[in-house]
Motif scaffolding. Structure first.
Motif, PDB file in Angstrom:
ATOM      1  N   SER A  49       0.781  -1.234   0.000  1.00 20.88           N
ATOM      2  CA  SER A  49       0.000   0.000   0.000  1.00 20.88           C
ATOM      3  C   SER A  49       0.811   1.281   0.000  1.00 20.88           C
ATOM      4  O   SER A  49       0.299   2.331  -0.397  1.00 20.88           O
ATOM      5  CB  SER A  49      -0.938   0.019   1.222  1.00 20.88           C
ATOM      6  OG  SER A  49      -1.809  -1.089   1.217  1.00 20.88           O
TER       7      SER A  49
ATOM      8  N   VAL B  73      -4.534   8.701   6.612  1.00 21.71           N
ATOM      9  CA  VAL B  73      -3.908   7.824   5.626  1.00 21.71           C
ATOM     10  C   VAL B  73      -3.039   8.681   4.704  1.00 21.71           C
ATOM     11  O   VAL B  73      -3.410   9.807   4.359  1.00 21.71           O
ATOM     12  CB  VAL B  73      -4.976   7.043   4.818  1.00 21.71           C
ATOM     13  CG1 VAL B  73      -5.909   7.966   4.078  1.00 21.71           C
ATOM     14  CG2 VAL B  73      -4.333   6.037   3.889  1.00 21.71           C
TER      15      VAL B  73
ATOM     16  N   ASN C  11      -1.616   6.604  -0.724  1.00 24.88           N
ATOM     17  CA  ASN C  11      -2.225   5.290  -0.519  1.00 24.88           C
ATOM     18  C   ASN C  11      -3.635   5.321  -1.119  1.00 24.88           C
ATOM     19  O   ASN C  11      -4.618   5.620  -0.452  1.00 24.88           O
ATOM     20  CB  ASN C  11      -2.282   4.951   0.969  1.00 24.88           C
ATOM     21  CG  ASN C  11      -2.871   3.577   1.242  1.00 24.88           C
ATOM     22  OD1 ASN C  11      -3.386   2.909   0.352  1.00 24.88           O
ATOM     23  ND2 ASN C  11      -2.794   3.144   2.487  1.00 24.88           N
TER      24      ASN C  11
ATOM     25  N   GLY D 115      -6.369   3.123   0.521  1.00 23.37           N
ATOM     26  CA  GLY D 115      -6.766   3.596   1.839  1.00 23.37           C
ATOM     27  C   GLY D 115      -7.684   4.798   1.774  1.00 23.37           C
ATOM     28  O   GLY D 115      -8.674   4.888   2.504  1.00 23.37           O
TER      29      GLY D 115
END
Length: 243
Positions: free
Chosen positions: A25, A121, A125, A128
């Motif tokens: 990620s 986050v 990402n 996310g």
């Protein structure tokens, strides 16, 4: 799928899921990820986390095999809570595990008094950020975090409608705006980010949720300290003390 509270025996499993999830990620170097996982989920740090009454670590299993875990914390008596991590083994993503674990995490946080959930986050990402938007979270701001010497932008989300900024006047008469949706945990109460503008574009400093002071210092390890009451931030996900 079964969701249960983590225990000390889960530490190696949690480390492996976190490592694999972060590799899939985040655009962080393997060395940074490895170092971070070892620090965050050392035997001692993990034991302290699961024994803390304000923190919640849950493990999701299928057929007795761990597939994911979440880590969250209740910040204050007003019901603010942070979802710090929700990691799913990359081999089992897309099967609804994340949504089911999130629902269970939120339910248990509510039982602990955490009724208003925040999430953070890194901007790069993609999965996310999409996850939070899919769940109906609203982006309320951005923070800059230093990870292993590189500056990254971290998006801040809140479940539901954003809280209105609180206007506060400093000792020298300057007007600043406290964002109660941008909080992080400390020893006596959360710290909140204070901005110089109502658009949340220019961060001014911090506001102590314990005593209401704006007399806040930040040391070389990025620990935030209130000069009025001694409130001090606890190590966060990207704290320099961890990396």
């Amino acid at each position: 799928m079964e969701v249960r509270a983590a225990d000390a025996a889960d530490v190696e499993t949690v480390r492996e899921i976190a490592r694999r999830s972060m590799e899939a990620s985040y655009t962080l170097s393997p060395q940074t990820i490895e170092g971070a996982v070892k620090q965050w989920y050392s035997d001692e740090a993990f034991a302290e986390r699961i024994e803390d009454d304000d923190q919640l670590v849950l493990v999701a299993e299928e057929g007795g095999e761990p597939r994911a875990f979440s880590e969250s914390v209740v910040l204050d008596e007003e019901g603010d809570a942070d979802l710090n991590w929700l990691h799913v083994d990359p081999d089992y993503r897309g099967e609804g595990i994340a949504s089911a674990l999130f629902a269970e995490t939120r339910e248990r946080l509510e039982e602990m008094g955490g009724t208003r959930l925040h999430g953070r986050v890194l901007r790069d990402n993609t999965d996310g950020n999409q996850f939070y938007r899919h769940l109906g979270f609203q982006k309320v701001g951005e923070d800059h975090v230093d990870i292993d010497g590189t500056d990254y932008v971290e998006n801040v989300y809140v479940e539901g409608e954003p809280t209105e900024l609180e206007a506060v006047t400093t000792d020298d008469g300057k007007r600043v705006y406290v964002d109660h949706d941008d909080a992080f945990r400390a020893s006596l109460g959360p710290f909140f980010t204070a901005f110089s503008d109502t658009d949340r574009e220019t961060r001014w400093g911090y506001y102590c949720g314990n005593c209401g002071s704006l007399d806040i210092a930040v040391d070389t390890m990025d620990r935030v300290h209130c000069n009025e009451c001694g409130n001090v931030s606890k190590a966060s996900r990207w704290d320099a003390a961890y990396l």
